[in-house]
Design a protein around this motif. Structure first.
Motif, PDB file in Angstrom:
ATOM      1  N   ILE A 259      32.977  14.372  42.541  1.00  0.00           N
ATOM      2  CA  ILE A 259      33.793  14.161  43.731  1.00  0.00           C
ATOM      3  C   ILE A 259      34.476  15.463  44.130  1.00  0.00           C
ATOM      4  O   ILE A 259      35.099  16.130  43.300  1.00  0.00           O
ATOM      5  CB  ILE A 259      34.856  13.075  43.461  1.00  0.00           C
ATOM      6  N   ASP A 260      34.363  15.838  45.408  1.00  0.00           N
ATOM      7  CA  ASP A 260      35.007  17.057  45.888  1.00  0.00           C
ATOM      8  C   ASP A 260      36.519  16.888  45.983  1.00  0.00           C
ATOM      9  O   ASP A 260      37.276  17.782  45.627  1.00  0.00           O
ATOM     10  CB  ASP A 260      34.448  17.434  47.270  1.00  0.00           C
ATOM     11  N   ASP A 261      36.935  15.750  46.492  1.00  0.00           N
ATOM     12  CA  ASP A 261      38.360  15.487  46.696  1.00  0.00           C
ATOM     13  C   ASP A 261      38.866  14.565  45.592  1.00  0.00           C
ATOM     14  O   ASP A 261      38.458  13.399  45.512  1.00  0.00           O
ATOM     15  CB  ASP A 261      38.578  14.830  48.066  1.00  0.00           C
ATOM     16  N   PRO A 262      39.766  15.019  44.704  1.00  0.00           N
ATOM     17  CA  PRO A 262      40.232  14.173  43.593  1.00  0.00           C
ATOM     18  C   PRO A 262      40.995  12.940  44.057  1.00  0.00           C
ATOM     19  O   PRO A 262      41.143  11.981  43.295  1.00  0.00           O
ATOM     20  CB  PRO A 262      41.131  15.120  42.795  1.00  0.00           C
ATOM     21  N   ASP A 263      41.487  12.947  45.300  1.00  0.00           N
ATOM     22  CA  ASP A 263      42.205  11.788  45.823  1.00  0.00           C
ATOM     23  C   ASP A 263      41.260  10.722  46.388  1.00  0.00           C
ATOM     24  O   ASP A 263      41.679   9.598  46.656  1.00  0.00           O
ATOM     25  CB  ASP A 263      43.183  12.226  46.917  1.00  0.00           C
ATOM     26  N   ASP A 264      40.011  11.119  46.591  1.00  0.00           N
ATOM     27  CA  ASP A 264      39.026  10.196  47.161  1.00  0.00           C
ATOM     28  C   ASP A 264      38.136   9.659  46.045  1.00  0.00           C
ATOM     29  O   ASP A 264      36.956   9.980  45.940  1.00  0.00           O
ATOM     30  CB  ASP A 264      38.197  10.918  48.229  1.00  0.00           C
ATOM     31  N   ARG A 265      38.721   8.840  45.208  1.00  0.00           N
ATOM     32  CA  ARG A 265      38.000   8.353  44.035  1.00  0.00           C
ATOM     33  C   ARG A 265      37.229   7.070  44.349  1.00  0.00           C
ATOM     34  O   ARG A 265      37.644   6.269  45.173  1.00  0.00           O
ATOM     35  CB  ARG A 265      38.956   8.112  42.875  1.00  0.00           C
ATOM     36  N   HIS A 266      36.097   6.916  43.653  1.00  0.00           N
ATOM     37  CA  HIS A 266      35.318   5.685  43.779  1.00  0.00           C
ATOM     38  C   HIS A 266      34.676   5.382  42.434  1.00  0.00           C
ATOM     39  O   HIS A 266      34.521   6.295  41.607  1.00  0.00           O
ATOM     40  CB  HIS A 266      34.240   5.836  44.863  1.00  0.00           C
ATOM     41  N   PRO A 267      34.309   4.152  42.168  1.00  0.00           N
ATOM     42  CA  PRO A 267      33.706   3.810  40.877  1.00  0.00           C
ATOM     43  C   PRO A 267      32.416   4.590  40.639  1.00  0.00           C
ATOM     44  O   PRO A 267      31.594   4.752  41.537  1.00  0.00           O
ATOM     45  CB  PRO A 267      33.424   2.303  41.005  1.00  0.00           C
ATOM     46  N   LEU A 268      32.244   5.085  39.424  1.00  0.00           N
ATOM     47  CA  LEU A 268      31.036   5.826  39.070  1.00  0.00           C
ATOM     48  C   LEU A 268      29.854   4.871  38.983  1.00  0.00           C
ATOM     49  O   LEU A 268      29.942   3.797  38.376  1.00  0.00           O
ATOM     50  CB  LEU A 268      31.232   6.529  37.726  1.00  0.00           C
ATOM     51  N   THR A 269      28.750   5.247  39.626  1.00  0.00           N
ATOM     52  CA  THR A 269      27.537   4.427  39.592  1.00  0.00           C
ATOM     53  C   THR A 269      26.764   4.715  38.310  1.00  0.00           C
ATOM     54  O   THR A 269      26.367   5.852  38.066  1.00  0.00           O
ATOM     55  CB  THR A 269      26.644   4.724  40.803  1.00  0.00           C
ATOM     56  N   VAL A 270      26.572   3.701  37.496  1.00  0.00           N
ATOM     57  CA  VAL A 270      25.818   3.848  36.254  1.00  0.00           C
ATOM     58  C   VAL A 270      24.658   2.862  36.289  1.00  0.00           C
ATOM     59  O   VAL A 270      24.869   1.641  36.306  1.00  0.00           O
ATOM     60  CB  VAL A 270      26.702   3.594  35.018  1.00  0.00           C
ATOM     61  N   LEU A 271      23.452   3.370  36.308  1.00  0.00           N
ATOM     62  CA  LEU A 271      22.275   2.503  36.332  1.00  0.00           C
ATOM     63  C   LEU A 271      22.048   1.876  34.962  1.00  0.00           C
ATOM     64  O   LEU A 271      22.167   2.546  33.930  1.00  0.00           O
ATOM     65  CB  LEU A 271      21.038   3.307  36.742  1.00  0.00           C
ATOM     66  N   GLN A 272      21.727   0.613  34.954  1.00  0.00           N
ATOM     67  CA  GLN A 272      21.433  -0.086  33.711  1.00  0.00           C
ATOM     68  C   GLN A 272      19.931   0.001  33.415  1.00  0.00           C
ATOM     69  O   GLN A 272      19.116   0.172  34.313  1.00  0.00           O
ATOM     70  CB  GLN A 272      21.856  -1.558  33.825  1.00  0.00           C
ATOM     71  N   GLY A 273      19.586  -0.139  32.158  1.00  0.00           N
ATOM     72  CA  GLY A 273      18.179  -0.135  31.782  1.00  0.00           C
ATOM     73  C   GLY A 273      17.616   1.263  31.609  1.00  0.00           C
ATOM     74  O   GLY A 273      18.291   2.271  31.829  1.00  0.00           O
ATOM     75  N   ASP A 274      16.361   1.329  31.243  1.00  0.00           N
ATOM     76  CA  ASP A 274      15.678   2.601  30.987  1.00  0.00           C
ATOM     77  C   ASP A 274      14.568   2.825  32.007  1.00  0.00           C
ATOM     78  O   ASP A 274      14.039   1.877  32.592  1.00  0.00           O
ATOM     79  CB  ASP A 274      15.070   2.602  29.576  1.00  0.00           C
ATOM     80  N   VAL A 275      14.209   4.094  32.179  1.00  0.00           N
ATOM     81  CA  VAL A 275      13.077   4.441  33.042  1.00  0.00           C
ATOM     82  C   VAL A 275      11.797   3.912  32.404  1.00  0.00           C
ATOM     83  O   VAL A 275      11.577   4.114  31.202  1.00  0.00           O
ATOM     84  CB  VAL A 275      12.985   5.966  33.229  1.00  0.00           C
ATOM     85  N   PRO A 276      10.932   3.218  33.151  1.00  0.00           N
ATOM     86  CA  PRO A 276       9.680   2.705  32.578  1.00  0.00           C
ATOM     87  C   PRO A 276       8.800   3.835  32.034  1.00  0.00           C
ATOM     88  O   PRO A 276       8.936   4.998  32.431  1.00  0.00           O
ATOM     89  CB  PRO A 276       9.008   2.011  33.767  1.00  0.00           C
ATOM     90  N   SER A 277       7.908   3.484  31.152  1.00  0.00           N
ATOM     91  CA  SER A 277       7.007   4.474  30.571  1.00  0.00           C
ATOM     92  C   SER A 277       5.968   4.921  31.596  1.00  0.00           C
ATOM     93  O   SER A 277       5.360   4.092  32.278  1.00  0.00           O
ATOM     94  CB  SER A 277       6.297   3.881  29.355  1.00  0.00           C
ATOM     95  N   PRO A 278       5.739   6.239  31.719  1.00  0.00           N
ATOM     96  CA  PRO A 278       4.688   6.721  32.625  1.00  0.00           C
ATOM     97  C   PRO A 278       3.282   6.388  32.127  1.00  0.00           C
ATOM     98  O   PRO A 278       2.310   6.579  32.845  1.00  0.00           O
ATOM     99  CB  PRO A 278       4.918   8.230  32.654  1.00  0.00           C
ATOM    100  N   PHE A 279       3.174   5.891  30.896  1.00  0.00           N
ATOM    101  CA  PHE A 279       1.883   5.438  30.379  1.00  0.00           C
ATOM    102  C   PHE A 279       1.508   4.072  30.948  1.00  0.00           C
ATOM    103  O   PHE A 279       0.339   3.738  31.062  1.00  0.00           O
ATOM    104  CB  PHE A 279       1.905   5.334  28.843  1.00  0.00           C
ATOM    105  N   ASN A 280       2.531   3.269  31.267  1.00  0.00           N
ATOM    106  CA  ASN A 280       2.303   1.891  31.704  1.00  0.00           C
ATOM    107  C   ASN A 280       3.224   1.595  32.882  1.00  0.00           C
ATOM    108  O   ASN A 280       4.337   1.106  32.710  1.00  0.00           O
ATOM    109  CB  ASN A 280       2.560   0.930  30.543  1.00  0.00           C
ATOM    110  N   LEU A 281       2.762   1.877  34.086  1.00  0.00           N
ATOM    111  CA  LEU A 281       3.588   1.730  35.277  1.00  0.00           C
ATOM    112  C   LEU A 281       3.830   0.259  35.611  1.00  0.00           C
ATOM    113  O   LEU A 281       2.959  -0.580  35.374  1.00  0.00           O
ATOM    114  CB  LEU A 281       2.915   2.407  36.469  1.00  0.00           C
TER     115      LEU A 281
END
Length: 320
Positions: A259-281
């Protein structure tokens, strides 16, 4: 007019195993990627590590051969050209590597590094070589006495400037910049980016700029392509990235930005789960396992890029 046109590019890396060392499976690095880059444009490619950005960059300039698809440069299909036929295009297309140290020969001085490429492609007469190299070194902001030093005698930022000088030495039209500032300190990143912007304007360069930093790409590029697991999930003009980014993955990347502005806070986006294997799309959308708005259709049907107007394309069933 497009300088580079890529259609349905696929790159798979075979994995060998067994007693007979046969191909037992394949890594799906780039999966049906299509885009065009106009002359003078800076085109950004973003995504997490391992999403196929660097593989794509190396494939479009034929440092590695693609598995299938078409690569067209200046209205000429170069996909299957032989080594000899590719030589005139090698001079016109250059690359700046992510790691400036491993991409420079530690046994050669900077003068020898630059002279080797210039002499091989016969860029200028031999009697103008020294002046040309000196001008290159000065152009990228290095001291005049740098030419007789070896790569290990420079800092990371200085080595990246040497990499830029080597790319410019052949007077190219098109440059692939493969995460050129990711290994540098923030203050040095700004210096190198400003240098590249100045050189882009001076020489009229067309650039494919690869990065995982959305802030850098938005600042430096005209258009942005977002990749996930080797697929293109969104493409849009850089100037509207924050306002019009629609794919859940692009929005997650934006939400994870500092965040550029410390006063302009928002919840951090955290993705759940793992990236699928490139062997098995995945059968359906490549992002389905981590998407917060996925529905049943996303698990079975893979969305294609659909135009949303004004150069904006999204591959998502739920984006209207």
């Amino acid at each position: 007019m497009s300088l580079l046109k890529v259609q349905n590019l696929v790159k798979q890396f075979p994995v060998h195993g067994g007693v007979l060392n046969r191909v037992v499976k394949k890594v799906n690095a780039v999966n049906g990627v299509s885009f065009e880059i106009a002359k003078g444009e800076t085109f950004g490619v973003v995504g997490e590590s391992g999403c196929g950005k660097s593989t794509l960059g190396k494939a479009v300039i034929r440092l590695i051969n693609s598995t299938s698809g078409s690569i067209e440069y200046d209205s000429k299909v170069i996909t299957n050209l032989s080594h000899k036929e590719m030589m005139p295009y090698r001079r016109r297309m250059q690359i700046i590597f992510q790691d400036p140290y491993s991409s420079l020969n530690p046994r050669l001085t900077i003068n020898a590094l630059l002279k080797e490429a210039i002499r091989f492609h016969n860029i200028i007469p031999a009697n103008q070589m020294n002046d040309y190299i000196q001008a290159l070194i000065t152009k990228v902001g290095l001291r005049a006495d740098s030419r007789e030093k070896f790569p290990h005698e420079f800092s990371g930022g200085q080595r990246q400037r040497i990499g830029i000088a080597r790319a410019l030495a052949l007077k190219p039209e098109f440059i692939v910049a493969d995460e050129p500032v990711s290994a540098l300190d923030v203050s040095i990143q700004a210096q190198v980016l400003n240098l590249m912007m100045d050189l882009r304007e001076e020489f009229g360069l067309t650039i494919l700029f690869i990065s995982h930093d959305l802030k850098v790409v938005q600042h430096f590029c005209d258009r942005i392509m977002v990749m996930y697991l080797g697929f293109v999930v969104e493409m849009l003009p850089a100037e509207v990235l924050h306002d019009r980014a629609s794919h859940p993955y692009t929005q997650a990347l934006l939400g994870a930005n500092p965040i550029d502005d410390p006063d302009d806070r928002h919840p951090l986006t955290v993705l759940q789960g793992d990236v699928p294997s490139p062997f098995n799309l995945p059968q359906g959308c490549p992002f389905v396992g981590r998407c917060p708005i996925a529905e049943d259709r996303c698990k079975t049907d893979r969305p294609s890029l659909e135009s949303k107007g004004d150069g904006h394309q999204v591959a998502c069933w739920k984006v209207e």
